[in-house]
Scaffold this active site. Structure first.
Site, PDB file in Angstrom:
ATOM      1  N   LEU A 178      48.128  35.853  21.128  1.00 50.55           N
ATOM      2  CA  LEU A 178      47.568  34.740  21.891  1.00 50.55           C
ATOM      3  C   LEU A 178      48.613  33.663  22.132  1.00 50.55           C
ATOM      4  O   LEU A 178      49.249  33.179  21.185  1.00 50.55           O
ATOM      5  CB  LEU A 178      46.372  34.134  21.154  1.00 50.55           C
ATOM      6  CG  LEU A 178      45.159  35.040  20.950  1.00 50.55           C
ATOM      7  CD1 LEU A 178      44.122  34.337  20.090  1.00 50.55           C
ATOM      8  CD2 LEU A 178      44.548  35.432  22.283  1.00 50.55           C
ATOM      9  N   ASP A 179      48.767  33.291  23.386  1.00 50.70           N
ATOM     10  CA  ASP A 179      49.619  32.164  23.737  1.00 50.70           C
ATOM     11  C   ASP A 179      48.895  30.886  23.313  1.00 50.70           C
ATOM     12  O   ASP A 179      47.689  30.751  23.519  1.00 50.70           O
ATOM     13  CB  ASP A 179      49.847  32.171  25.254  1.00 50.70           C
ATOM     14  CG  ASP A 179      50.905  31.171  25.671  1.00 50.70           C
ATOM     15  OD1 ASP A 179      51.874  30.985  24.932  1.00 50.70           O
ATOM     16  OD2 ASP A 179      50.742  30.559  26.745  1.00 50.70           O
TER      17      ASP A 179
END
Length: 809
Positions: A318-319
Site C-alpha cells: 500500500l502506498d
C-alpha cells in the site's frame, strides 16, 4: 463562430497569434456559453466506437466446438428419423445461446457504466477560471494545462512551458520527445516531465492520430482461472475419448462396426457427456456477476484476470500518501531560520508553487497564504517554474524580486539541506530535531531555500513547513480486514522513517518499518527475509516499488499493489492486481488492472472477497463437472460391456445436458462464503477429491439399473428412461452437495440454484411418468428412482467433506 478547424499538421507552421485568430479564442480561454456552442458544432472529444451487431453476436453462439456437437446430434436425429428429438436438441441449444447473450449484454452494460465513471479529466480555463472537466467536453479553442502523468486528451499547441512527451503508443518512438512553446502535442501521448499551458486545435475524430476514444482500454486477456477451466475440460475430453475407444474396441468384437449410425451415435454421446456445453455461458455469467457486483461498489476491473487472481493474493503493498492517508494537506506550522520570519517561509514557498498544476502540496501552501491573511508583496513575479519531480524530490522557480532574479526551491528535507552548502552545523542539528518532532506527530516536512543571485551554488536555508495529511477514516478497518483474510500488508512511502512509523501505527499496520537504505545493498535472500519481518519500507522512490513487487514475486508471493502517480505505473502493471486509487494520474489508471472510482479503501477488500467468492463458485462447478464426467463415462462403459448396447439415447443425452450443464449455470450466482485465506488452484487435489464421490455414484447407478432389470422387469427402451431419470436426479442432488465444502446443510443454496434444481426434479418426475416420447415408467418406479438416487447421492457428502478438509479446498 465562422471558422473551420484545419489538419493538426497545418497548425505547426502557424504562429500563436494567428492560431488565436483562426480559432477565435485568446489566452484567457473560452466562456462556458461559447464552449457549449462549439460542443454542438464539433461534437464530443471522442471517437465513436464501432459496436458489434447484437444479432450477429447471437448467431455466433451457434458456432464453435461445443455447439457443433449438439448440431451433429441434431443432424443424426433427423437421419434416424427422430425429428422430435432433433427439434428438442435445437431448442436446448437456443436456450443456451439466449442465456449467454442476455448475461453478456448485462456484463457489457456494467463495464460501460463504469467506463464513463473513469473518464479522463482535464484542467480547462473557462470564464477566466481554471476548472476540471471531462476530457470529452473539451472543444477547439479551449486553453488547457498538461503536466507530469497526464495522458494528453487533444491535439494542442503549447503556449508556454517545457515538457517531455512519450509518443511511443502513437509513433513507435521509444525515446520521449521534448516539446516547448509553439510545438504541437498529440492526443494519446503521455507527459513524462514538466508542465505546459496549451491551446486546443483539434478534438475527437479530427485529431492527428484519432485515438482519443482509447485513452482507457478495457482489457480482457485470458485469465488464469479460465486457463484452469480449459485445462480441466481438456483432461475430461481425454477421459471421454479413452472411454469411447474402450467401448468401440469392444463393439468391434461384437460386430457393432456394421452399424455406422450406432458408431456415430456412440461417439456423439460420449463427447456430449465429456464436453461442458454450458462452459461459455457459465464463464460469462460469473464475469457478469462479478462486474455487476463491483460496479455497485464503484470499482472498475480493466483486466478480468486480475480480479480472479485476486483470490490468490497474499501480500498487499500500500502506498501511504493518498491511499492510507486522505491526501488533503494543510500547513500546520512554519519555522524560520537565520534572519527570516514566518511569513518569509510562507511567501517563499508560495513563489515556488503554481495553482494551475493542481499539485496538492502547492495548493495547500497557496491556501495557507490566504489563511494567514498574507499577500504576495509588490515587485514579486514568478518568471519560471519547474513542477515537482519524484526523482529529485523538489520544486524549483525563478522569481523576480524588485528587478533581481532569485532562485527558490522547496522539497524533501534531506534533499534541500544537501543543496544548502553554506549551512552551519548548529542549524542542521536544530532543523533535524524540529523535523523529527514533526515526524512524531505524523507531519510531512517541507524545506525551503533561496539563492539571491539565482544560482544553485549559493542557496540559503529559509525554513521548514509542517504539513499534515491525516489517515483515512477507513484505513485502520481495511488493514485489519486484510489481515483477517490472511494477507500481509506492507506500507511503501517516500517519507522519512519516523513519519512512516507514526502512520503505520495509527492504521494498525505495525511499526516495524525499515528504510530503503538499510536493505538496498543486501542480496535478494536477505532482502526478502527482512521484508517478511517488516511492516513497511520508508524513504523509497517510486521506481523502487517495481523492484519490491518483483522481489516478492520471485519468492512465490501473489502481490497486490496500490498507487496513484506516473512513476507507480511499472509496479502497478507488474503486480497480479495493480490498484489505482480514485485520484490517480491517467497513466496510473491505464497501467492498473483495478481502478477505484470512488474515495475509500474498502473497495480493495470488496474486490478480494468477491474474487474469492468467484473462486468458490467455479470450484463447485469444476468438482461437479469432474464427478459428472467420471460417473457418466464409467457408467456408460460398464453398462455397454454388460448389456452390449447404449443405455441412453441422443434425446436422453440432450435432456441430461439440459438438466446438468444448463442448470449448473446457476452455480455462477450461488450463495457462497469467501474463504479466510488466499485460494490457489490445484487440479491434482481437486481431482482426488472428486474421484471417491464419482465412484459411489457409479455404484448407485449400476444398482438402480440392476433393479430396473431384475425387479421392475423393464424393456430396453424403458431401461433408457430409468437411466435418464437416474442421471438427472442424482445430478440435481449432487449440485446441492458439492456446492458446499463443509456438510451440505451448513449453508443455504442460492435461490436461483435451489429453485432450478427443484423445478428440474419435478419436471422430470412428470416426464418420466407421462411423456410417451421417452417410454414412461409407472409412478411407483419413478418415485423409487427419485428416493434411492437421493440416498446414495447425499451419502457422498461425508467422504467429500473429509477430502475437502484434508486437501484444503
Amino acid at each position: 463562430m465562422n471558422f473551420k478547424t484545419k489538419n493538426t499538421s497545418e497548425y505547426k507552421k502557424i504562429s500563436l497569434e494567428d492560431i488565436f485568430k483562426s480559432l477565435e479564442t485568446s489566452s484567457d480561454g473560452l466562456t462556458g456559453e461559447e464552449a457549449k456552442h462549439r460542443l454542438g458544432v464539433f461534437g464530443y472529444n471522442e471517437i465513436i466506437e464501432k459496436k458489434v451487431n447484437s444479432f450477429y453476436e447471437f448467431i455466433l453462439r451457434y458456432w464453435g466446438p461445443m455447439p457443433w456437437l449438439l448440431e451433429v446430434a441434431i443432424i443424426l436425429s433427423f437421419i434416424v428419423e427422430h425429428s422430435l428429438e432433433g427439434i428438442i436438441i435445437f431448442a436446448l441449444l437456443t436456450i443456451n445461446a439466449i442465456i449467454g447473450q442476455v448475461h453478456s449484454r448485462g456484463s457489457q452494460k456494467a463495464i460501460e457504466f463504469l467506463k464513463k465513471k473513469l473518464a479522463i479529466m482535464a484542467k480547462v480555463l473557462r470564464d477566466g477560471k481554471w476548472i476540471v472537466k471531462e476530457a470529452r467536453e473539451i472543444v477547439p479553442g479551449d486553453i488547457v494545462t498538461i503536466k507530469l502523468g497526464d495522458i494528453i486528451p487533444v491535439d494542442a499547441k503549447i503556449l508556454n512551458g517545457d515538457i517531455s512527451v512519450d509518443q511511443s503508443s502513437l509513433t513507435g518512438e521509444s525515446l520521449p520527445v521534448h516539446a516547448s512553446q509553439s510545438d504541437i502535442v498529440y492526443s494519446g501521448s503521455v507527459v513524462k516531465y514538466g508542465e505546459a499551458k496549451c491551446v486546443v486545435v483539434n478534438t475527437g475524430g479530427n485529431t492527428y492520430f484519432g485515438k482519443t476514444a482509447e485513452l482507457v482500454k478495457i482489457a480482457k486477456p485470458k485469465s488464469h482461472q479460465e486457463e484452469v477451466m480449459l485445462a480441466i475440460v481438456k483432461y475430461m475430453m481425454y477421459v471421454g475419448i479413452a472411454a469411447l475407444i474402450v467401448v468401440l474396441i469392444f463393439g468391434f468384437l461384437i460386430n457393432i462396426h456394421e452399424d455406422t449410425i450406432t458408431i456415430l451415435t456412440l461417439a456423439v454421446i460420449f463427447l456430449m457427456g465429456a464436453v461442458p456445453v454450458a462452459l461459455p455461458a457459465v464463464l460469462t455469467i460469473v464475469q457478469s456477476a462479478g462486474a455487476m457486483e463491483l460496479s455497485k461498489k464503484g470499482t472498475l476491473v480493466t483486466k478480468l484476470d486480475s480480479l480472479e487472481d485476486a483470490a490468490s493474493i497474499n501480500v498487499l503493498c500500500l502506498d501511504k500518501t493518498g491511499t492510507l492517508t486522505q491526501n488533503k494537506l494543510s500547513v500546520t506550522d512554519s519555522i524560520p531560520f537565520y534572519d527570516y520570519k514566518k511569513e518569509d517561509v510562507i511567501i517563499s514557498s508560495v513563489m515556488a508553487s503554481r495553482a494551475e498544476g493542481m499539485d496538492l502540496i502547492d495548493l495547500a501552501i497557496i491556501e495557507s497564504l490566504k489563511n494567514m491573511g498574507l499577500n504576495i508583496p509588490p515587485g514579486y513575479k514568478q518568471i519560471s517554474y519547474i513542477p515537482f519531480n519524484p526523482s529529485i524530490k523538489r520544486t524549483e522557480a525563478i522569481v523576480e524580486i524588485n528587478g533581481r532574479k532569485t532562485k527558490i526551491i522547496k522539497g524533501a528535507f534531506r534533499i534541500i539541506m544537501s543543496l544548502c552548502h553554506q549551512i552551519d552545523e548548529e542549524t542542521i542539528k536544530k532543523s533535524s530535531k524540529i523535523m523529527e518532532e514533526f515526524s512524531l506527530k505524523g507531519y510531512r516536512t517541507i524545506a525551503v531555500a533561496r539563492s539571491e543571485n539565482g544560482n544553485m551554488d549559493n542557496l540559503k536555508f529559509v525554513g521548514l513547513l509542517a504539513l499534515s495529511d491525516p489517515p483515512r477514516p477507513d484505513s485502520q478497518n481495511m488493514i485489519e480486514e486484510a489481515k483477517k483474510l490472511g494477507i500481509k500488508v506492507i506500507m511503501l512511502t517516500g517519507d522519512n522513517i519516523e513519519i512512516a512509523k507514526e502512520v503505520a501505527r495509527n492504521v494498525s499496520i505495525g511499526d516495524r518499518i525499515v528504510s530503503l537504505t538499510d536493505i538496498e545493498d543486501l542480496n535478494a535472500e536477505e532482502q526478502i527475509k527482512i521484508l517478511d519481518e517488516s511492516d513497511g519500507i520508508a524513504e523509497i522512490y517510486p521506481e523502487d516499488k517495481y523492484k519490491v513487487v518483483k522481489l516478492l514475486q520471485s519468492k512465490g508471493y501473489m502481490v497486490g499493489m496500490t498507487g496513484d502517480g506516473v512513476n507507480d505505473a511499472p509496479a502497478l502493471k507488474q503486480a497480479e492486481m495493480g490498484i489505482a486509487v480514485s485520484n490517480s494520474t491517467d497513466v496510473a489508471k491505464a497501467s492498473a488492472s483495478v481502478v477505484l472510482t470512488e474515495q475509500g479503501l474498502n473497495q480493495i477488500i470488496d474486490a478480494i472477497k468477491i474474487s474469492r467468492k468467484t473462486y468458490q463458485r467455479m470450484l463447485s462447478w469444476v468438482i461437479n463437472k469432474i464427478i459428472k464426467v467420471i460417473e457418466f463415462t464409467g457408467f456408460l462403459v460398464i453398462s455397454f460391456l454388460w448389456l452390449h448396447n447404449i443405455v441412453i439415447s441422443l434425446l436422453g443425452m440432450s435432456l441430461i445436458i439440459f438438466a446438468n450443464d444448463f442448470i449448473t449455470m446457476s452455480l455462477a450466482t450461488d450463495n457462497v462464503q469467501h474463504t479466510p485465506n488466499p485460494n490457489i488452484w490445484n487440479i491434482k487435489n481437486i481431482t482426488i477429491v472428486s474421484l471417491v464421490p464419482a465412484f459411489i455414484l457409479i455404484a448407485g447407478d449400476i444398482i438402480l439399473l440392476l433393479i430396473g432389470i431384475k425387479i421392475f422387469s423393464l424393456g430396453f427402451n424403458q431401461l433408457r428412461t430409468l437411466v435418464l431419470l437416474t442421471l438427472v436426479f442424482d445430478s440435481q442432488y449432487k449440485i446441492l452437495v458439492v456446492r458446499e465444502r463443509g456438510h451440505f446443510w451448513e449453508s443455504k443454496p442460492g435461490k436461483q440454484l435451489f429453485f432450478a434444481s427443484i423445478s428440474v426434479l419435478i419436471l422430470f418426475v412428470f416426464l418420466g411418468m407421462y411423456w410417451r416420447t421417452i417410454y414412461p415408467l409407472m409412478p411407483y418406479q419413478v418415485l423409487t428412482i427419485l428416493i434411492l438416487s437421493a440416498l446414495y447421492t447425499f451419502s457422498i457428502d461425508f467422504p467429500k467433506y473429509k477430502l475437502c478438509k484434508r486437501f484444503n479446498l
